[in-house]
Write an enzyme that holds these catalytic residues in place. Structure first.
Site, short mmCIF file in Angstrom:
data_model
loop_
_atom_site.label_atom_id
_atom_site.label_comp_id
_atom_site.label_asym_id
_atom_site.label_seq_id
_atom_site.Cartn_x
_atom_site.Cartn_y
_atom_site.Cartn_z
N GLY A 74 0.84 -1.19 0.00
CA GLY A 74 0.00 0.00 0.00
C GLY A 74 0.86 1.23 0.00
N MET A 75 0.51 2.20 0.82
CA MET A 75 1.21 3.46 0.88
C MET A 75 2.48 3.40 1.70
SD MET A 75 -0.42 5.61 -0.97
CE MET A 75 0.26 7.16 -0.39
N LYS B 117 7.10 9.59 4.92
CA LYS B 117 6.42 8.42 4.37
C LYS B 117 7.45 7.56 3.65
CE LYS B 117 1.90 10.57 3.78
NZ LYS B 117 0.72 10.68 2.89
N VAL C 287 4.30 5.53 7.80
CA VAL C 287 4.47 6.96 8.04
C VAL C 287 5.08 7.15 9.43
CG1 VAL C 287 3.34 9.21 8.17
CG2 VAL C 287 2.46 7.47 6.60
N ASP D 217 -6.66 10.45 -7.61
CA ASP D 217 -7.07 9.44 -6.63
C ASP D 217 -7.68 10.12 -5.41
OD1 ASP D 217 -7.47 6.84 -5.67
OD2 ASP D 217 -5.62 6.88 -4.53
#
Length: 822
Positions: A1-2, A20, A5, A117
């Protein structure tokens, strides 16, 4: 995913940041990694209050072989998704959230960057209901390539864009039809997503829902969202049609821009704010309340002008059918014209540098001869009278800003400056009203008993309010203060004062009655300047496309560049080495309070320092002086790097300009006390102690301190540059200077001053020797495209004269007649 963080500390700038760290799969694909770096840099150029700031990018390994990371501003709040978990959001708050998002999108789209997005997970709600858009530029880059050839596709195939490392990246409910169909997309994809998000905020359910991703994508392609609840439409009339316009299947049927969407949403807020009461006054709580609004659609209108340039004064002829106006077309000087709406050609009536001020019922015109811009939206010239059909003007009085005929067709009211005060006089010489600020758009009422005008809080900007004064000098403020005001007229029945104004978004037309009850008459996604209203009820207005641009000229030819940031980039200072400029944005992009920025002259992205309008940079370039709010009664010291801002006590001063003494501890403040004309003050930063050191009546709105700190340069009551000793001894005019000339700076040795005149092209910059008054041409400046430009507004130069930043106002006007508003 991302990825993960982390909260981190930037030891260099002493601030907390978010880091991030992106997925390992991204680091293993060099093509995608390069695209990530390119797009992250592009996202780093976005400096807007509603967009999360990107500070830096890098890798966890020094050689770049580790995991890529991105350093962003640290935000403390909750995502919109978390907010929605509690159910629908009240309509007014939901629309305010959407308006902020639309403004952020508009700023990004202006830089050529689309999000693609947008979803509730990417919107963060901070304290005070401030919204930030997250992860600009990342959504596109986190998708695998469209093909093995590495084509940089706008969207990427749907099947692969939905997943990455086994997790959902793009939620189908917010994808546009073109994304679902794997077609190229642009900024209108973001508008579709925002419409779907706004629907979900208002209803608590998704606009395009279903049990599976395939069902949701099918709904996007084939279905329409269910109608909004009746109570939602009642609370926010028109919001349903705005959402429908956002989520049209074809991009061409949606809003053209996020800026247009933001404007439409702001109108809904205005409508819903006014619904509880049919009549509220401008004095209530210090805010303008607007009665229920229906934006007229398909109003009969005709375009009056077709050439490129700027329209100045304009009025209907006495029969209400033809139009006389002044305009500066294709880079030429302002000139008088006559036309009949519907006729593409206009007939010239007079020579160059002549503008229209008023037309009497007898057909005589009041005109301004040798008209020149003096800055801050104000012009001066020789008042003259001439027949409407053309002929030689008969000159009356010089130095007049504006004039208007009394209904008797013989006498004239005028606006001009005397002794540092802006005055309305009727007849000439008899003062009805005066202010250290400014006045514009003076218009007699239909019966001649009152004069309506715009009362501006300060010189140099168009913030103001609709005001009337009667023939005994009794003044009544009718409206609240707006951040931009342009043009006044009386309604056909004489019962309302009509004016163009805005606080957020574009200028609209409002009408206010003697009790201060305000209603919106016309709002469109463009800036309106009101010119006239005929007795028959037709309206003459101008649609303005206007910008303030800033350019930089360095020591060599290759150093010249355009440093314009948003829509109103006004340079306020330059560092001694020419490496950075201070500027503010007080147009649409700057927000309600305006925004202060610092930017490198190498073209690097601007850094937003805070709210307000700026004045100047400290000698070491470490601090900026700014004021927050339209009244300019509060002075802020803002750090250009690490540090905390602080307020400088100024008491009851109304501030026009502030510059620094060389010691960096003392300020030179051009300001006025209540009921008095402006003068120069010396203010101690530490104690806030102030000492006046000039006469009253300083006329212009800038001042500069000499390199040795012994003198300040400002305009005396006769509008000529004058040298004022700080010790309070006798001042002396700057020999060789011309009325209204603007200062650029002192020479490094303090033996000369650089000046220019507004309202001329090309702009000639002169060096005036203090000892002899001798003038020497130093530089000539002219924008590449002079259409709609009348000269430069301000200029700031390094002490050695090798680097210069200047700005100029450019506007393109389209004039229309509109029926049916009254």
């Amino acid at each position: 995913g991302m990825g993960e963080v982390y909260r981190a500390r930037d030891s260099r700038l002493q601030r907390d940041v978010a880091v991030k760290v992106l997925p390992r799969a991204l680091a293993q694909d060099q093509d995608r990694l390069r695209r990530f770096e390119r797009e992250a840099r592009a996202a780093g150029q976005l400096n807007h209050p509603n967009i999360m700031a990107v500070h830096d990018i890098g890798s966890t390994e020094p050689n770049g072989g580790g995991l890529p990371y991105i350093v962003c501003e640290l935000l403390e709040g909750v995502t919109l998704r978390n907010k929605l978990a509690a159910g629908p959001i009240p309509p007014r708050k939901a629309i305010q959230y959407a308006t902020q998002v639309a403004r952020g999108l508009a700023a990004a789209h202006a830089k050529g960057i689309a999000h693609r997005d947008l979803k509730p997970e990417n919107l963060m709600i901070l304290a005070g209901d401030h919204v930030k858009i997250l992860d600009f530029g990342l959504a596109k880059l986190l998708r695998p390539d469209a093909d093995a050839g590495g084509t940089d596709d706008d969207t990427g195939p749907v099947a692969r864009s939905l997943t990455m490392t086994g997790e959902i990246l793009g939620t189908p409910s917010y994808m546009s039809p073109e994304q679902v169909r794997d077609q190229p997309s642009d900024h209108r994809t973001d508008i579709f997503a925002l419409g779907a998000i706004l629907y979900e905020m208002l209803t608590g359910r998704r606009a395009f829902d279903g049990p599976s991703h395939a069902d949701r994508m099918t709904a996007i392609l084939q279905s329409e969202p269910a109608p909004l609840p009746t109570e939602t439409e009642d609370a926010a009339p028109g919001i349903g049609s705005i959402i429908a316009h956002c989520v049209e299947k074809s991009p061409t049927d949606r809003f053209d821009s996020a800026g247009d969407l933001a404007f439409a949403l702001s109108l809904v807020i205005g409508r819903s704010a006014a619904r509880p009461s049919s009549a509220t006054t401008a004095a209530d709580a210090g805010h303008t309340h607007v009665s229920a609004l229906t934006v007229p659609r398909d109003l009969p209108n005709r375009r009056v002008t077709l050439r490129e340039g700027a329209v100045h004064g304009a009025r209907f002829t006495p029969d209400g059918k033809a139009v006389c106006y002044g305009a500066a077309w294709e880079g030429h000087r302002v000139e008088l014209y006559w036309t009949y709406p519907g006729n593409p050609e206009s007939r010239a009536l007079g020579g160059p540098r002549t503008d229209l001020l008023s037309i009497a019922h007898t057909g005589e015109m009041a005109v301004s001869v040798r008209r020149l811009s003096r800055g801050g939206f104000f012009y001066t010239g020789m008042l003259a009278r001439m027949p409407i059909g053309g002929g030689a003007p008969r000159e009356i009085l010089d130095g007049v800003w504006e004039a208007d005929f009394h209904p008797d067709g013989r006498r004239l009211a005028i606006a001009r400056e005397e002794g540092g005060m802006a005055r309305i006089e009727f007849p000439a010489g008899t003062v009805l009203y005066q202010t250290p600020g400014a006045v514009s758009s003076i218009r007699f009422s239909r019966d001649g008993s009152r004069i309506a005008f715009l009362d501006h809080v300060a010189r140099g900007n168009d913030a103001g309010c609709a005001t009337v004064v009667d023939m005994d000098g009794n003044v009544r403020r009718l409206s609240a203060v707006y951040s931009s005001t342009r043009g006044v007229a009386w309604s056909p029945d004489g019962r309302e004062v009509v004016f163009a104004a805005s606080n957020e978004g574009s200028r609209a037309i409002f009408a206010v009655d003697p009790e201060g009850v305000t209603r919106m008459v016309l709002g469109i996604p463009s800036n309106i300047t009101l010119k006239d209203i005929s007795r028959q009820g037709d309206t003459l207005l101008v649609i303005e496309n206007e910008r303030m641009r800033t350019h930089f000229i360095g020591p060599t030819e290759g150093d010249a560049r355009d440093l314009t940031w948003l829509d109103w980039t006004l340079v306020r200072g330059i560092t001694a080495d020419g490496s950075r400029i201070l500027f503010d944005e007080t147009g649409l992009g700057g927000g309600t309070l305006g925004s202060v920025y610092i930017r490198g002259t190498d073209g690097s992205p601007a850094i937003r320092l805070g709210d307000g309008s700026a004045f100047s940079l400290s000698p070491d370039g470490a601090w900026a002086l700014a004021s927050v709010g339209l009244a300019r009664s509060t002075l802020e010291l803002v750090p250009c790097g690490a540090g905390e801002p602080r307020t400088i006590p100024t008491g009851d001063l109304d501030i026009d300009h502030v510059s620094w003494f060389p010691d960096g501890r003392t300020l030179c403040c051009l300001a006025s006390e209540p009921g008095r004309a402006r003068r120069l003050y010396k203010i101690d930063l530490a104690r806030g102690k102030r000492e006046p050191f000039s006469e009253e009546g300083i006329t212009y709105y800038d001042s500069l301190v000499s390199p040795d700190g012994r003198f300040a340069l400002a305009h005396n009551p006769d509008r000529r540059l004058t040298i004022y000793p700080v010790d309070g001894s006798a001042s002396r005019p700057l020999e060789g200077a011309i009325e209204y000339e603007r200062p650029v700076g002192w020479s490094a040795k303090g033996d000369a001053i650089y000046v220019f005149s507004r309202g001329e092209l090309p702009v000639k910059m002169w060096r005036i020797d203090l000892a002899t008054g001798a003038r020497m041409l130093f530089r000539e400046i002219s924008p590449l495209d002079a259409t709609g430009v009348e000269g430069i507004a301000t200029a700031r130069m390094t002490p050695d004269g090798r680097a210069l930043a200047y700005c100029y106002y450019q506007r393109m006007s389209r004039m229309y007649t509109v029926e049916g508003l009254f």
